[in-house]
Design a protein around this motif. Structure first.
Motif, short mmCIF file in Angstrom:
data_model
loop_
_atom_site.label_atom_id
_atom_site.label_comp_id
_atom_site.label_asym_id
_atom_site.label_seq_id
_atom_site.Cartn_x
_atom_site.Cartn_y
_atom_site.Cartn_z
N UNK A 25 0.62 -1.36 0.31
CA UNK A 25 -0.58 -0.28 0.51
C UNK A 25 0.65 0.96 -0.40
N UNK A 26 1.53 1.18 0.43
CA UNK A 26 2.78 2.45 0.79
C UNK A 26 3.30 2.72 -0.61
N UNK A 27 3.46 1.73 -2.04
CA UNK A 27 3.47 2.37 -3.16
C UNK A 27 2.51 3.42 -3.88
N UNK A 28 1.09 3.91 -3.56
CA UNK A 28 0.60 4.87 -3.64
C UNK A 28 0.13 5.98 -2.69
N UNK A 29 1.15 5.48 -2.03
CA UNK A 29 1.25 7.11 -1.04
C UNK A 29 2.54 7.28 -0.15
N UNK A 30 3.34 7.24 -1.68
CA UNK A 30 4.75 7.46 -1.04
C UNK A 30 5.03 8.41 -1.24
N UNK A 31 5.52 8.75 0.16
CA UNK A 31 6.56 9.32 1.68
C UNK A 31 8.08 10.53 0.61
N UNK A 32 8.04 11.78 0.85
CA UNK A 32 9.44 12.59 0.23
C UNK A 32 10.80 11.22 0.65
N UNK A 33 11.74 11.51 -0.22
CA UNK A 33 12.22 10.74 0.48
C UNK A 33 13.17 9.81 -0.55
N UNK A 34 14.44 8.61 -0.47
CA UNK A 34 14.77 8.33 -1.67
C UNK A 34 14.13 7.06 -2.39
N UNK A 35 12.49 6.76 -1.21
CA UNK A 35 12.00 5.06 -1.94
C UNK A 35 10.87 6.07 -2.95
N UNK A 36 11.16 7.57 -2.62
CA UNK A 36 9.04 7.61 -3.19
C UNK A 36 9.47 7.82 -4.49
N UNK A 37 10.82 7.66 -5.34
CA UNK A 37 10.32 7.60 -7.36
C UNK A 37 10.38 6.21 -7.22
N UNK A 38 10.71 5.60 -6.30
CA UNK A 38 10.88 3.98 -7.14
C UNK A 38 9.38 3.15 -6.42
N UNK A 39 9.07 4.32 -5.86
CA UNK A 39 7.41 3.41 -5.18
C UNK A 39 6.61 3.95 -6.39
N UNK A 40 6.36 5.20 -6.73
CA UNK A 40 5.73 6.15 -7.51
C UNK A 40 5.43 5.11 -8.70
N UNK A 41 6.81 5.22 -8.60
CA UNK A 41 7.08 4.51 -10.43
C UNK A 41 6.39 2.68 -11.03
N UNK A 42 6.55 2.02 -9.18
CA UNK A 42 6.05 0.68 -9.38
C UNK A 42 4.84 0.71 -9.39
N UNK A 43 4.08 1.75 -8.61
CA UNK A 43 3.12 1.86 -8.88
C UNK A 43 1.82 2.40 -9.91
N UNK A 44 2.46 3.01 -10.68
CA UNK A 44 2.34 3.35 -12.05
C UNK A 44 2.79 2.58 -13.18
N UNK A 45 3.22 1.69 -13.19
CA UNK A 45 2.96 0.42 -13.82
C UNK A 45 2.57 -0.47 -13.28
N UNK A 46 1.94 -0.74 -12.00
CA UNK A 46 1.03 -1.98 -11.60
C UNK A 46 -0.40 -1.18 -12.51
N UNK A 47 -0.52 0.29 -12.70
CA UNK A 47 -1.79 0.69 -12.33
C UNK A 47 -2.20 0.89 -14.06
N UNK A 48 -1.04 0.17 -14.57
CA UNK A 48 -0.81 0.14 -16.37
C UNK A 48 -1.47 -0.69 -16.48
N UNK A 49 -1.70 -1.96 -15.96
CA UNK A 49 -1.98 -3.47 -16.16
C UNK A 49 -2.98 -3.62 -15.38
N UNK A 50 -4.01 -1.98 -15.11
CA UNK A 50 -5.22 -2.59 -14.36
C UNK A 50 -6.35 -2.11 -15.94
N UNK A 51 -7.57 -2.92 -15.72
CA UNK A 51 -8.21 -2.61 -16.41
C UNK A 51 -9.63 -0.71 -16.34
N UNK A 52 -9.33 -0.99 -15.04
CA UNK A 52 -9.88 0.00 -14.39
C UNK A 52 -9.55 0.94 -14.25
N UNK A 53 -8.17 0.72 -15.09
CA UNK A 53 -7.63 2.57 -14.42
C UNK A 53 -7.98 3.56 -15.04
#
Length: 84
Positions: A25-53
């Motif tokens: 769940x943290x991927x959809x609510x990334x905090x500022x910091x070093x992991x933020x960009x990685x979490x955001x990009x992973x969430x966006x990639x998962x969203x890209x696979x969803x037919x309900x996007x």
């Protein structure tokens, strides 16, 4: 990492398990910091696979108070589209 609860949203059909439901769940609510960009990009990639996007994005777009990544877009991106 715990899974998101089953989404109870008007656009999610009963019994359908969204791709985001099994992700961190943290991927959809990334905090500022070093992991933020990685979490955001992973969430966006998962969203890209969803037919309900599209429906997910529209849901968040109609609710400016919603934060996090919905339908593959951040609150900042949605706000820019609304001109806020």
């Amino acid at each position: 990492m715990s899974a998101l609860p089953r989404l109870s949203l008007p656009f999610v059909p009963d019994g359908y398990v969204t791709p985001c439901a099994s992700a961190d769940p943290d991927q959809w609510f990334p905090e500022s910091g070093s992991a933020e960009k990685r979490e955001r990009l992973m969430a966006i990639a998962i969203c890209g696979t969803c037919p309900l996007r599209k429906e997910c994005d529209e849901y968040a777009q109609e609710r400016p108070y919603v934060h996090g990544i919905w339908g593959g877009r951040t609150k900042k991106e949605r706000s820019a589209e609304r001109g806020v």
